[in-house]
Design a protein around this motif. Structure first.
Motif, PDB file in Angstrom:
ATOM      1  N   THR A 179      95.227 -37.837 -42.232  1.00 37.98           N
ATOM      2  CA  THR A 179      94.726 -36.936 -41.016  1.00 37.98           C
ATOM      3  C   THR A 179      95.933 -35.975 -40.733  1.00 37.98           C
ATOM      4  N   ILE A 180      95.449 -34.812 -40.494  1.00 42.65           N
ATOM      5  CA  ILE A 180      96.478 -33.781 -40.116  1.00 42.65           C
ATOM      6  C   ILE A 180      95.780 -33.310 -38.466  1.00 42.65           C
ATOM      7  N   THR A 181      96.731 -33.244 -37.488  1.00 46.69           N
ATOM      8  CA  THR A 181      96.453 -32.677 -36.130  1.00 46.69           C
ATOM      9  C   THR A 181      97.413 -31.772 -35.807  1.00 46.69           C
ATOM     10  N   SER A 182      97.070 -30.933 -35.031  1.00 51.16           N
ATOM     11  CA  SER A 182      97.743 -29.827 -34.501  1.00 51.16           C
ATOM     12  C   SER A 182      97.270 -29.110 -33.191  1.00 51.16           C
ATOM     13  N   ASP A 183      98.097 -28.846 -32.433  1.00 51.86           N
ATOM     14  CA  ASP A 183      97.896 -27.924 -31.294  1.00 51.86           C
ATOM     15  C   ASP A 183      97.277 -26.574 -31.587  1.00 51.86           C
ATOM     16  N   LEU A 184      96.680 -25.892 -30.999  1.00 56.28           N
ATOM     17  CA  LEU A 184      96.266 -24.290 -31.318  1.00 56.28           C
ATOM     18  C   LEU A 184      97.321 -23.253 -30.810  1.00 56.28           C
ATOM     19  N   ALA A 185      97.487 -22.332 -31.540  1.00 58.55           N
ATOM     20  CA  ALA A 185      98.442 -21.325 -31.160  1.00 58.55           C
ATOM     21  C   ALA A 185      97.918 -20.846 -29.916  1.00 58.55           C
ATOM     22  N   SER A 186      98.644 -20.520 -28.841  1.00 54.93           N
ATOM     23  CA  SER A 186      98.276 -19.992 -27.507  1.00 54.93           C
ATOM     24  C   SER A 186      99.540 -19.186 -26.955  1.00 54.93           C
ATOM     25  N   VAL A 187      99.194 -18.304 -26.020  1.00 59.90           N
ATOM     26  CA  VAL A 187     100.196 -17.532 -25.350  1.00 59.90           C
ATOM     27  C   VAL A 187     100.760 -18.608 -24.191  1.00 59.90           C
ATOM     28  N   LYS A 188     102.196 -18.714 -23.890  1.00 62.45           N
ATOM     29  CA  LYS A 188     102.720 -19.310 -22.700  1.00 62.45           C
ATOM     30  C   LYS A 188     102.888 -18.244 -21.404  1.00 62.45           C
ATOM     31  N   TRP A 189     103.394 -17.269 -21.852  1.00 58.32           N
ATOM     32  CA  TRP A 189     103.726 -16.118 -20.903  1.00 58.32           C
ATOM     33  C   TRP A 189     104.158 -14.633 -21.751  1.00 58.32           C
ATOM     34  N   ALA A 190     104.059 -13.723 -21.227  1.00 56.10           N
ATOM     35  CA  ALA A 190     104.358 -12.721 -21.796  1.00 56.10           C
ATOM     36  C   ALA A 190     104.694 -11.357 -20.519  1.00 56.10           C
ATOM     37  N   TRP A 191     105.384 -10.532 -21.139  1.00 53.81           N
ATOM     38  CA  TRP A 191     105.557  -9.388 -20.306  1.00 53.81           C
ATOM     39  C   TRP A 191     105.227  -7.995 -21.089  1.00 53.81           C
ATOM     40  N   THR A 192     105.116  -7.089 -20.234  1.00 55.86           N
ATOM     41  CA  THR A 192     104.729  -5.689 -20.929  1.00 55.86           C
ATOM     42  C   THR A 192     105.120  -4.648 -19.921  1.00 55.86           C
ATOM     43  N   VAL A 193     105.645  -3.473 -20.437  1.00 57.14           N
ATOM     44  CA  VAL A 193     106.310  -2.454 -19.680  1.00 57.14           C
ATOM     45  C   VAL A 193     105.460  -1.227 -20.701  1.00 57.14           C
ATOM     46  N   GLY A 194     105.170  -0.243 -19.884  1.00 56.75           N
ATOM     47  CA  GLY A 194     104.356   0.716 -20.421  1.00 56.75           C
ATOM     48  C   GLY A 194     103.902   2.058 -19.463  1.00 56.75           C
TER      49      GLY A 194
END
Length: 483
Positions: A363-378
């Motif tokens: 058996t192989i289990t894993s969480d899925l990739a996801s964003v925790k937090w991010a910032w953007t300037v533009g």
């Protein structure tokens, strides 16, 4: 005595009448004079324009349009021998996410002052391609898997909506869908000159139902913009691969789109109602805002234990629900053009989504990739299609922190470290004022982050990861008064 008194009384009566006539005459003259003065003064006052009449909203039209956004797929797949028996392979909770495109057409009928019903047909394309490779000398084999993904599909259905204002339609939808799914293919290669085996779940056309909701904003002329979410339940399907193994697949598709439509015919009926007071939108100045929406992440991951195990994945992604806080400054540089700069923070959660694969007693289990937090300037640049409505494009630089992924790989348990990934962000959206200071906006952003190769954890001695993040947000914005 009597005659004299009578004559005096007559003269008094005549004098009284004369005084009454003079009083009435003076009073009338005073009134005429007062009226003349009032009229003269009124002539110096600005003349009040008659009330402007606005057309009655009319959504009875045909339309065509196109949209973009992202899709992600989730569900279960199971492989069993013909005739039954223990499961050979199973996967539960898989999600693959990527950019998708739509084309649509339909008609609406305004059945009452606040209610609209209609029918539609749309066609979706996606370039989701998820490939995972696991192998190495430690396993004695190499396995390459192509995972289920949306190829293309169509939906026919209807929608019903409520006009929150004459220009804003809130609606729900339901319909029937047919989706073409690129299914599993597995290739086993026994290292050291051993045999190889290919297991292919045939591509299939799945039928199911669609439900969803959205909002459509009427802009100037015959153009409208919409944001929409649809859930597609594809049910359970069974296929048989060339070797006789039976695949049972239960999949669902989530579709999020921002689109533009051209509506044939003239908006509005005869001018019969007084227009609302004209807005004076404050496009120049500082603003703050907050919003909610979703993200889809399509990572590329490679990891290895030298001489023992190699792992590679491309396209395997997850989705999350996120919020945004933003601050910025805009300046209207011309009657139709606005430019500005902004900074924002995104926060997200994936709700604990994970994937579990079973086969061969492992058996192989894993969480899925996801964003925790991010910032953007533009910055952004936009065109005013009407005094209250801005259509814009944006660009910037982002830093995104992915959640640490906890996994169990054949009994080896580990958690990947959290790191910040940097890259360029591009996107676009539209914004509309509802008062002199408050506006609403819908926005799509795509961020391509660089690959990092310093992600070693307790199991793998070499880990690298990168990818693409799709972000969709709806926000309310308050524009501060200009000093």
């Amino acid at each position: 005595m009597g005659a004299t008194g009578t004559g005096r009384q007559g003269r008094d009566l005549v004098h009284s009448k004369r005084r009454l006539v003079r009083a009435v005459t003076l009073l009338g003259a005073a009134q005429v004079a007062a009226f003349a003065v009032t009229a003269a003064r009124a002539a110096d006052l600005p003349v009040k324009a008659p009330s402007r009449l606005a057309p009655v909203a009319n959504w009875t039209q045909f339309y065509i349009g196109a949209g973009l956004g992202f899709d992600f797929m989730s569900g279960r797949s199971n492989l069993t021998p013909v005739g039954g028996g223990p499961s050979l392979f199973g996967l539960d909770g898989l999600q693959g996410a990527d950019l998708g495109l739509s084309a649509f057409a339909g008609f609406d009928v305004q059945v009452a002052s606040r209610f609209v019903v209609g029918g539609f047909v749309d066609y979706d394309w996606s370039r989701q391609r998820t490939i995972v490779n696991v192998g190495g000398n430690g396993l004695g084999l190499n396995v390459t898997a192509g995972m289920p993904s949306l190829d293309q599909g169509w939906t026919i259905g209807g929608r019903a909506g409520f006009l929150a204002t004459p220009d804003i339609l809130l609606y729900g939808l339901a319909g029937y869908s047919q989706m073409r799914i690129n299914n599993w293919n597995l290739n086993y290669v026994i290292l050291g000159g051993g045999p190889s085996l290919t297991v292919q779940e045939p591509a299939q056309t799945s039928h199911g139902y669609t439900v969803g909701a959205g909002v459509e904003y009427r802009l100037a002329g015959n153009v409208s913009l919409r944001g929409e979410y649809r859930y597609v339940g594809l049910g359970r399907n069974t296929t048989v691969d060339p070797l006789g193994a039976v695949w049972t697949t239960d999949l669902s598709e989530h579709v999020i789109r921002i689109g533009a439509a051209y509506r044939f015919g003239q908006f509005g009926g005869p001018a019969t109602t007084a227009a609302a007071p004209a807005l004076n939108p404050a496009w120049t100045g500082v603003y703050v805002g907050a919003g909610i929406g979703g993200d889809a992440i399509t990572p590329h991951v490679a990891a290895s234990i030298p001489g023992a195990l190699d792992f590679n994945a491309a396209g395997l992604g997850g989705a999350d629900v996120g919020g945004t806080f933003t601050i910025g400054y805009d300046r209207q540089i011309a009657p139709k053009w606005v430019i500005g700069a902004f900074g924002l923070i995104d926060l997200a959660t994936n709700g604990g989504a994970s994937v579990t694969a079973t086969g061969g007693g492992a058996t192989i289990t894993s969480d899925l990739a996801s964003v925790k937090w991010a910032w953007t300037v533009g910055g952004r640049a936009g065109y005013l299609v009407s005094p209250e409505t801005l259509v814009y494009v944006l660009g910037g630089y982002s830093g995104s922190t992915a959640r640490g992924v906890t996994y169990n790989l054949l009994g080896f348990v580990s958690t990947s470290p959290e790191r910040e990934y940097h890259g360029a962000t591009v996107g676009g959206g539209f914004e509309r004022f509802f008062s002199d200071r408050i506006s609403a906006r819908a926005e799509y952003r795509l961020t391509h982050v660089e690959t990092r190769d310093d992600l070693t954890d307790s199991l793998f001695t070499s880990v690298s990861a990168g990818g693409t993040i799709h972000t969709l947000r709806g926000s309310l914005v308050y524009h501060l008064p200009t000093p």
